[in-house]
Design a protein around this motif. Structure first.
Motif, PDB file in Angstrom:
ATOM      1  N   TYR A 261       9.895   2.655  -4.548  1.00 44.22           N
ATOM      2  CA  TYR A 261      10.285   3.846  -5.311  1.00 44.22           C
ATOM      3  C   TYR A 261       9.070   4.670  -5.705  1.00 44.22           C
ATOM      4  CZ  TYR A 261      14.250   0.698  -5.762  1.00 44.22           C
ATOM      5  OH  TYR A 261      15.265  -0.182  -5.488  1.00 44.22           O
ATOM      6  N   PRO A 262       9.020   5.952  -5.295  1.00 41.85           N
ATOM      7  CA  PRO A 262       7.916   6.805  -5.759  1.00 41.85           C
ATOM      8  C   PRO A 262       7.876   6.809  -7.295  1.00 41.85           C
ATOM      9  CG  PRO A 262       9.141   7.927  -4.028  1.00 41.85           C
ATOM     10  CD  PRO A 262       9.911   6.674  -4.373  1.00 41.85           C
ATOM     11  N   TYR A 263       6.738   6.625  -7.874  1.00 36.14           N
ATOM     12  CA  TYR A 263       6.531   6.546  -9.329  1.00 36.14           C
ATOM     13  C   TYR A 263       7.336   5.403  -9.966  1.00 36.14           C
ATOM     14  CZ  TYR A 263       5.286  11.434  -8.327  1.00 36.14           C
ATOM     15  OH  TYR A 263       4.771  12.576  -7.782  1.00 36.14           O
TER      16      TYR A 263
ATOM     17  N   SER B 145      10.106   2.262   3.457  1.00 33.42           N
ATOM     18  CA  SER B 145      10.388   3.643   3.056  1.00 33.42           C
ATOM     19  C   SER B 145       9.805   3.973   1.686  1.00 33.42           C
ATOM     20  CB  SER B 145      11.894   3.882   3.032  1.00 33.42           C
ATOM     21  OG  SER B 145      12.137   5.211   2.621  1.00 33.42           O
ATOM     22  N   HIS B 146       9.271   5.186   1.584  1.00 35.74           N
ATOM     23  CA  HIS B 146       8.821   5.715   0.293  1.00 35.74           C
ATOM     24  C   HIS B 146       9.501   7.075   0.093  1.00 35.74           C
ATOM     25  CE1 HIS B 146       6.240   5.278  -3.121  1.00 35.74           C
ATOM     26  NE2 HIS B 146       5.322   6.147  -2.792  1.00 35.74           N
ATOM     27  N   GLY B 147      10.717   7.191   0.716  1.00 38.54           N
ATOM     28  CA  GLY B 147      11.474   8.434   0.643  1.00 38.54           C
ATOM     29  C   GLY B 147      10.853   9.527   1.499  1.00 38.54           C
TER      30      GLY B 147
ATOM     31  N   PHE C 282       0.854  -1.188   0.000  1.00 35.56           N
ATOM     32  CA  PHE C 282       0.000   0.000   0.000  1.00 35.56           C
ATOM     33  C   PHE C 282       0.890   1.238   0.000  1.00 35.56           C
ATOM     34  CE2 PHE C 282      -2.169  -3.551   1.849  1.00 35.56           C
ATOM     35  CZ  PHE C 282      -3.455  -3.489   1.311  1.00 35.56           C
ATOM     36  N   ASP C 283       0.810   2.022  -1.064  1.00 35.42           N
ATOM     37  CA  ASP C 283       1.698   3.167  -1.220  1.00 35.42           C
ATOM     38  C   ASP C 283       1.083   4.463  -0.691  1.00 35.42           C
ATOM     39  OD1 ASP C 283       3.050   1.235  -2.675  1.00 35.42           O
ATOM     40  OD2 ASP C 283       3.447   2.517  -4.396  1.00 35.42           O
ATOM     41  N   ASP C 284       1.930   5.362  -0.252  1.00 34.57           N
ATOM     42  CA  ASP C 284       1.620   6.790  -0.028  1.00 34.57           C
ATOM     43  C   ASP C 284       1.025   7.153   1.334  1.00 34.57           C
ATOM     44  OD1 ASP C 284       2.638   7.218  -2.547  1.00 34.57           O
ATOM     45  OD2 ASP C 284       0.685   7.432  -3.525  1.00 34.57           O
ATOM     46  N   GLY C 285       0.864   6.184   2.233  1.00 36.44           N
ATOM     47  CA  GLY C 285       0.504   6.554   3.602  1.00 36.44           C
ATOM     48  C   GLY C 285      -0.881   7.148   3.795  1.00 36.44           C
TER      49      GLY C 285
ATOM     50  N   GLN D  88      10.267  13.277   0.167  1.00 37.03           N
ATOM     51  CA  GLN D  88       9.429  14.243  -0.558  1.00 37.03           C
ATOM     52  C   GLN D  88       8.660  13.644  -1.740  1.00 37.03           C
ATOM     53  OE1 GLN D  88       9.218  17.612   0.314  1.00 37.03           O
ATOM     54  NE2 GLN D  88      10.480  17.191   2.115  1.00 37.03           N
ATOM     55  N   HIS D  89       8.716  12.339  -1.901  1.00 36.24           N
ATOM     56  CA  HIS D  89       8.019  11.684  -3.007  1.00 36.24           C
ATOM     57  C   HIS D  89       8.482  12.203  -4.356  1.00 36.24           C
ATOM     58  CE1 HIS D  89       4.618   9.749  -5.198  1.00 36.24           C
ATOM     59  NE2 HIS D  89       4.683   8.903  -4.195  1.00 36.24           N
ATOM     60  N   TYR D  90       9.809  12.306  -4.514  1.00 36.38           N
ATOM     61  CA  TYR D  90      10.386  12.707  -5.795  1.00 36.38           C
ATOM     62  C   TYR D  90      10.541  11.509  -6.721  1.00 36.38           C
ATOM     63  CZ  TYR D  90      11.927  17.117  -3.658  1.00 36.38           C
ATOM     64  OH  TYR D  90      12.002  18.329  -3.044  1.00 36.38           O
TER      65      TYR D  90
HETATM   66 ZN   LIG Z   1       3.864   6.970  -4.112  1.00 34.33          ZN
END
Ligand SMILES: [Zn+2]
Length: 339
Positions: free
Chosen positions: A263-265, A222-224, A71-74, A226-228
């Motif tokens: 990895y974001p995106y 971890s999803h980093g 599940f991404d993005d919190g 700043q979501h870059y």
């Molecule tokens: Zn994301």
């Protein structure tokens, strides 16, 4: 012997009809429930710890037909709607919140764009807004004619119609950075809300809610920060993003010997992978659409499938690639084009 693994990627999961943004591209809660039924019938949900062990050659730790839920993005959706259902079924989910959304209560640009789109009936309205802003900014930024951007950016989407695809790509990465940020800010306050902080409180989990997930046996990776798009940053900036993401996990109590990067995106490159290796990252999750095979894939670049690639009806036929042939590509055909 291949070690096939299905990794499913989720974003929003909510009771859509009853929500304030029924047009949001989200997995409806009832359909999610149906998908879990389907998964329970055909797969065995495994934990991230099992997948890490299997990736290190412990072949016996995975059952037949293993499936990992990610599940991404919190999103707060994950705490309010996903956690209870997974707990009931004794399934582990893995959650990947970007640090800034939780700590700074900023709405990620990607989320702003989704809610802008969910707030209008006709995305053509937004195309017109972007075109007139481009007309005004053309000389300053040396922009090409509007139709050139439109034909380049509006095609070949797996899920969206051309105007929606154009809006997403123009605002996410194609227009000059400060210009598209201003544009996104403006459209967000015009069509969604001018109170970003309150909106972020509602959209993302708090640290307390993330701790509930941990207490319930869920995995947080971890999803980093700043979501870059991490592959668009230079090495030093990548280091900063990775380390901030790790400090966030540490503060939550989610950082153990083994940690996982999502990895974001789906963006990564060799420079990023070297940073992750140096920090002992166990697994990396991409957005490449395929079934994973732990004997073939680099553990740092595991492919996933989208929730829309799996049925939401328990009676639906057995999934493709199910016989364990492993890393074959899924086609978009037959998938519900709703993400
Ligand atoms: Zn994301």
């Amino acid at each position: 012997m291949p070690i096939p693994l299905t990794i499913v990627m989720y974003h929003y999961v909510r009771p859509l009809e009853a929500s304030r943004y029924p047009r949001l591209k989200a997995m409806d809660l009832e359909r999610f429930r149906g998908q879990l039924d389907y998964i329970q019938r055909h797969y065995q949900v495994v934990s991230m710890e099992q997948v890490i062990a299997a990736s290190r050659g412990e072949r016996d730790v995975l059952p037949a037909h293993p499936l990992l839920l990610t599940f991404d993005d919190g999103y707060r959706d994950h705490h309010d709607h996903v956690l209870p259902l997974l707990s009931q079924r004794s399934m582990q989910g893995s959650f990947f919140p970007p640090a800034c959304a939780v700590l700074e209560r900023r709405v990620l640009d990607v989320n702003k764009i989704q809610f802008i789109l969910a707030s209008v009936e006709d995305p053509g309205v937004l195309v017109d807004c972007i075109f007139s802003a481009m007309d005004e900014a053309r000389a300053h930024y040396g922009l090409e004619p509007n139709h050139v951007y439109f034909s380049r950016l509006s095609s070949d989407s797996r899920y969206d119609d051309p105007p929606t695809t154009f809006v997403k790509r123009a605002l996410q990465r194609e227009l000059p950075e400060d210009f598209r940020q201003q544009l996104t800010e403006g459209l967000f306050s015009q069509y969604v809300t001018s109170d970003e902080k309150a909106f972020a409180e509602e959209l993302y989990m708090s640290e307390g809610q993330l701790r509930h997930l941990l207490e319930a046996g869920m995995f947080i990776g971890s999803h980093g920060d700043q979501h870059y798009w991490l592959n668009s940053l230079d090495h030093a900036h990548q280091v900063k993003e990775v380390d901030r993401g790790l400090r966030f996990l540490e503060a939550l109590g989610a950082y153990r010997d083994d940690w996982v990067m999502c990895y974001p995106y789906g963006g990564y490159d060799d420079s990023l992978l070297s940073i992750l290796r140096a920090r002992g990252c166990a697994l990396g999750l991409t957005t490449e659409v395929a079934l994973a095979d732990l004997t073939v894939n680099d553990p740092l670049t595991l492919p996933r499938i989208d929730t829309n690639d799996l049925p939401t009806d328990v009676e639906a036929p057995t999934p493709m690639g199910f016989e364990g042939r492993g890393r074959e590509r899924l086609s978009a055909a037959g998938s519900k084009e709703t993400s």
